[in-house]
Design an enzyme around this catalytic site. Sequence first.
Site, mmCIF file in Angstrom:
data_model
loop_
_atom_site.group_PDB
_atom_site.id
_atom_site.type_symbol
_atom_site.label_atom_id
_atom_site.label_comp_id
_atom_site.label_asym_id
_atom_site.label_seq_id
_atom_site.Cartn_x
_atom_site.Cartn_y
_atom_site.Cartn_z
ATOM 1 N N GLU A 1 -12.728 4.535 5.927
ATOM 2 C CA GLU A 1 -12.756 3.640 7.084
ATOM 3 C C GLU A 1 -13.836 3.985 8.107
ATOM 4 O O GLU A 1 -14.002 3.247 9.084
ATOM 5 C CB GLU A 1 -11.391 3.670 7.753
ATOM 6 C CG GLU A 1 -11.020 5.035 8.274
ATOM 7 C CD GLU A 1 -9.527 5.192 8.538
ATOM 8 O OE1 GLU A 1 -8.752 4.587 7.785
ATOM 9 O OE2 GLU A 1 -9.168 5.898 9.471
ATOM 10 N N GLN B 1 0.831 -1.209 0.000
ATOM 11 C CA GLN B 1 0.000 0.000 0.000
ATOM 12 C C GLN B 1 0.867 1.261 0.000
ATOM 13 O O GLN B 1 0.348 2.350 -0.110
ATOM 14 C CB GLN B 1 -0.893 0.008 1.251
ATOM 15 C CG GLN B 1 -1.873 -1.143 1.309
ATOM 16 C CD GLN B 1 -2.653 -1.199 2.615
ATOM 17 O OE1 GLN B 1 -2.749 -2.251 3.209
ATOM 18 N NE2 GLN B 1 -3.235 -0.107 3.060
ATOM 19 N N ARG C 1 -8.236 -0.951 8.444
ATOM 20 C CA ARG C 1 -9.250 0.004 7.989
ATOM 21 C C ARG C 1 -9.502 1.082 9.038
ATOM 22 O O ARG C 1 -10.654 1.382 9.396
ATOM 23 C CB ARG C 1 -10.550 -0.716 7.641
ATOM 24 C CG ARG C 1 -11.378 0.086 6.654
ATOM 25 C CD ARG C 1 -12.498 -0.689 6.026
ATOM 26 N NE ARG C 1 -13.124 0.142 4.994
ATOM 27 C CZ ARG C 1 -13.936 -0.316 4.075
ATOM 28 N NH1 ARG C 1 -14.251 -1.573 4.027
ATOM 29 N NH2 ARG C 1 -14.461 0.501 3.180
ATOM 30 N N CYS C 2 -8.416 1.630 9.543
ATOM 31 C CA CYS C 2 -8.572 2.709 10.504
ATOM 32 C C CYS C 2 -7.279 3.482 10.618
ATOM 33 O O CYS C 2 -6.238 3.034 10.173
ATOM 34 C CB CYS C 2 -8.997 2.182 11.867
ATOM 35 S SG CYS C 2 -7.678 1.712 12.966
#
Length: 796
Positions: A741, A223, A370-371
């Site tokens: 998110e 990523q 996802r945060c």
Amino acid sequence: MSQALDEIKIGGLGASRKRVEDSRFIRGTGNYTDDITLPGMLHMEILRSPLAHARIKSIDASKAWQMPGVHLVLTGEMMATRNLAWMPTLSYDTQAVLATDKVRFQGQEVACVIADDPYIAKDACELIDVDYEPLPAIVSPAQAVAEGAPVIRDDKENQLDNVIYDWAVGDADGTDRAFAQADKISKLHLHYPRSHPSPIECCGSIADYNRSTSKLTVYMTTQAPHIIRAAVALVAELPEHMIRIISPDIGGGFGNKVPVYPGYVCSILASILLERPVKWIEDKSGNLISTGFARDVYLDGEMALRSDGKILAVRMHTDADHGAFFSDAQPSKFKIGLMHSAFAAYDVPVAHLTARGTYSNKAPGGVAYRCSFRVTEAMFFQERMMQAAADDLGMDQAEFRRMNFVADDQFPHRTPFGFLTDSGQYGKCLEVGLKAVGYEDFRRQQEEARARGRLLGLGISTMTEPLGAGNSREYDILGIKMFDSAELKVHMTGKAIVRTGARGQGQGHETTWAQIVSHELGIPAEDVVVEEGDTDTAPFGMGTYASRSTPVAGAAVAMVSRKIRAKARKLAAHLLEVSEEDVEWELGRFYIRSAPDRGVTIQECAMAAYSNMPDGMEPGLENTAYYDPPNLTWPFAVYIVTVEVDPQTGVWDVLNMVAVDDCGIRINPMIVEGQIMGGLTEAYAMANMQFITFDAEGNCVGSNYLDYLLPTAWETPGFELHSEVVTPCPHHPIGAKGIGECAAVGGPAAFVNAVLDALKGTGVRNIDMPLLPDRVWEAITYRRDISGEPPVHTDD
Ligand code: CDP
């Protein structure tokens, strides 16, 4: 009369443009790492430790070496001769690449075999004989700090215990004083279980070292390609300009593809040694057992309250289990990430947080699934605490939140832990949500149902979270400041290519970045191609995680478009033979202020940049922008769930779920809705069914999809989404805030709150996630809280 283009028609801001990347994804023609085959390519497989904690007495790889088709066997000992047995992590710790002295979690990388094909490599791994001396395993923070606990990281000179950090933030004395004044003190103890981002595509890499050019090209599932390039340069001591990292299509990341994994390093070294491309593709169990886990924190807290419902102060303590290596990425100033963003939506005068991180015999944890760096845990605690406090006060859940929200006219607002929130309409979002769910009616139905023995519940979760690290003043990874970038090249026919330092993993960047260019320049979105993920072509950026793409890289796209527009204005003035001051802009066109019919399009300006520029002007129409945001963006969300719990079985069904998300200006409303639905689905999974736990020996239970459940369309409830509240971000160039998110961060508490609301009156104050039917049933039947992880059931 205006001749401005219709922004929605050209696919600009606000257009629900279909995702351009989907045309290859839905046809199966995406280009993922495992789709790439290079001439002469070899394959690598990893031998993993079966034990969670053991001393390595010896490793005998002679049989593996002898197997036909095997080219190389890497062990920790060999790595050590090249100073590569250990690598630095993104959190200033070290991590074993291949184990030398000890194994410290089940699934840890012990050796690698490189062979003609993956099957030979796998078979050869089984021929490696490792003699282990088992050691007691530590599987919780309490065990980690217990008297006499074995020191997991005895490889580190000054590490005499299992504590990684003890960190505090906030005002301890002020908090004590506020607690002394409280009419009521509400307490809560929670565990947010270990979970795994579990992207559909596992991790992998193909390292291709070319001796004749001395260039190393690595195709990999990351990523953050530029961060990986920097890490490879430092770890492998290769010159940075001789390293090219390419992230092809990525089948989901969710934070799992941010860390540097041993497999990447070993494939690189193998390629350098063998001078052939080496491919490593992890299997699903390998991914689930060894790569970046999330959560695994114990949260203790209390809230000081006035009897009328005003929050006076909050005190929090967290024990975080980071596994064997502290390897998640996070701003180096903040040891427990942004957990202290808790309570930002509420007008809490003072607060204090203490955090202790410990090692355990589990795979490295703490990744931001996802945060944004531990924000999920913060918001979960916050919203569970809000519900508990309202119940303790005997107050209505909605009213308690309403009266404690930061009001619309209180911005900019300094949170109790020092963040600066800048915008929002929290009360309005809540009202939209309450109306949509039919709050008053539901409360009446709930009363009536309870009288008949039926358990209905309603859970609210309202939250704002910081998205878009950084600003560079406060945010860095390993000292590298957090900002992002975009490069825009407008060709002579007015078509364009935009490249950013971000790297999407399915979020739709190829669609939405083009929409921003379209909004700024009036070039139809279909004329703009987006490219990300190649460090040789993309400008330097910190990558995509923590919903930072829109707040930072998206902002850079707007800013570089504005630079292009500024130059195009000069070209327009030249073409129209007027001075620049006499030129006005409307979408897609410059015109003469006094003669609006006389104008030139952005495409005509582009052609002039290559064929008819004014004297002294540098030809071409391209530029780069680095964007260092002044602040984080603060989206706000209200999630409301209604459930019915079956007291006989503990099964709970979602009756309705309403989501009101205010993420400022929506670039692509359809994509935003997709992001919210995906996040809510993950939130539902965490609340309802997901956990990865460990037995007393440190064996990982949940390293497959029979134990670690992913929700399918069958289980997932429907979601009702609302978009009517829009509070533009005051500092983002197009007013957008992050969204990726929010629902995964704020959603879990809504589900848990709903089930506990259904159980109100039974004396049950908390059930830790996941709310499996047997746990809910046990809570109802024995009228007691259910804490910690679900027990491990073994065959014996
Ligand atoms: O960093 P990441 O891409 O995961 O998250 P994000 O910046 O929140 O963006 C997720 C997707 O939603 C991207 O395609 C964005 O462009 C889109 N988005 C949008 O259309 N409008 C917003 N206000 C925020 C995001």
